[in-house]
Design a protein around this motif. Structure first.
Motif, PDB file in Angstrom:
ATOM      1  N   GLY A  93      61.719  28.686  38.421  1.00  0.00           N
ATOM      2  CA  GLY A  93      60.576  29.180  39.169  1.00  0.00           C
ATOM      3  C   GLY A  93      59.621  29.918  38.255  1.00  0.00           C
ATOM      4  O   GLY A  93      59.848  30.049  37.050  1.00  0.00           O
ATOM      5  N   THR A  95      57.102  35.941  37.963  1.00  0.00           N
ATOM      6  CA  THR A  95      55.948  36.629  38.542  1.00  0.00           C
ATOM      7  C   THR A  95      55.784  38.060  38.048  1.00  0.00           C
ATOM      8  O   THR A  95      54.668  38.564  38.010  1.00  0.00           O
ATOM      9  CB  THR A  95      56.047  36.646  40.080  1.00  0.00           C
ATOM     10  N   ARG A 105      59.915  33.718  41.251  1.00  0.00           N
ATOM     11  CA  ARG A 105      59.823  33.151  42.603  1.00  0.00           C
ATOM     12  C   ARG A 105      60.589  31.845  42.540  1.00  0.00           C
ATOM     13  O   ARG A 105      60.161  30.875  41.921  1.00  0.00           O
ATOM     14  CB  ARG A 105      58.389  32.907  43.024  1.00  0.00           C
ATOM     15  N   CYS A 106      61.756  31.839  43.133  1.00  0.00           N
ATOM     16  CA  CYS A 106      62.721  30.754  43.006  1.00  0.00           C
ATOM     17  C   CYS A 106      62.209  29.449  43.645  1.00  0.00           C
ATOM     18  O   CYS A 106      61.776  29.439  44.799  1.00  0.00           O
ATOM     19  CB  CYS A 106      64.030  31.174  43.661  1.00  0.00           C
ATOM     20  N   GLU A 107      62.258  28.374  42.871  1.00  0.00           N
ATOM     21  CA  GLU A 107      61.955  27.024  43.375  1.00  0.00           C
ATOM     22  C   GLU A 107      63.221  26.176  43.383  1.00  0.00           C
ATOM     23  O   GLU A 107      63.374  25.304  44.223  1.00  0.00           O
ATOM     24  CB  GLU A 107      60.888  26.371  42.502  1.00  0.00           C
ATOM     25  N   GLY A 148      62.011  29.855  47.498  1.00  0.00           N
ATOM     26  CA  GLY A 148      60.958  30.598  48.170  1.00  0.00           C
ATOM     27  C   GLY A 148      61.111  32.103  48.108  1.00  0.00           C
ATOM     28  O   GLY A 148      60.207  32.830  48.491  1.00  0.00           O
ATOM     29  N   ARG A 149      62.245  32.585  47.630  1.00  0.00           N
ATOM     30  CA  ARG A 149      62.480  34.024  47.534  1.00  0.00           C
ATOM     31  C   ARG A 149      62.299  34.514  46.103  1.00  0.00           C
ATOM     32  O   ARG A 149      62.365  33.749  45.154  1.00  0.00           O
ATOM     33  CB  ARG A 149      63.897  34.366  47.978  1.00  0.00           C
ATOM     34  N   PHE A 150      62.128  35.809  45.965  1.00  0.00           N
ATOM     35  CA  PHE A 150      62.027  36.431  44.650  1.00  0.00           C
ATOM     36  C   PHE A 150      63.414  36.894  44.221  1.00  0.00           C
ATOM     37  O   PHE A 150      64.137  37.506  45.016  1.00  0.00           O
ATOM     38  CB  PHE A 150      61.057  37.617  44.698  1.00  0.00           C
TER      39      PHE A 150
END
Length: 69
Positions: free
Chosen positions: A23, A26, A44-46, A52-54
Motif C-alpha cells: 500500500g 501515507t 494504507r493497506c491494499e 482499506g485500513r491504515f
C-alpha cells in the motif's frame, strides 16, 4: 533502515511473521512523537489482512520493505 525514505511511496512490506502487506506509505512517525520512542511507518493497506485500513509498522516488525510501482 530509515523508514522516512518510504513516506509517500507505494511499498511492499514483509513483516516479521512473513505476512505480505502492500500500500501507499501515507505517514512517517518520528520517534519523539511515538510511544515508545521508535520511528514507524503507516501504510494504507491494499494487499494484506486489512484492505482499506491504515496499518502501522515499526522497524522491528519489518523483515523487508521495497518500493513498488
Amino acid at each position: 533502515m530509515s523508514l522516512i525514505d518510504y513516506e509517500g511511496k507505494k511499498v511492499k512490506i514483509t513483516d516479521s511473521e512473513k505476512q505480505i502487506w502492500e500500500g501507499k506509505a501515507t505517514d512517517y512517525v518520528y520517534p519523539e512523537d511515538n510511544e515508545p520512542e521508535i520511528e514507524s511507518l503507516i501504510i494504507r493497506c491494499e494487499v494484506g489482512k486489512f484492505p482499506g485500513r491504515f496499518v502501522e509498522f515499526t522497524p522491528d516488525e519489518i523483515r523487508s520493505i521495497e518500493v513498488v510501482d
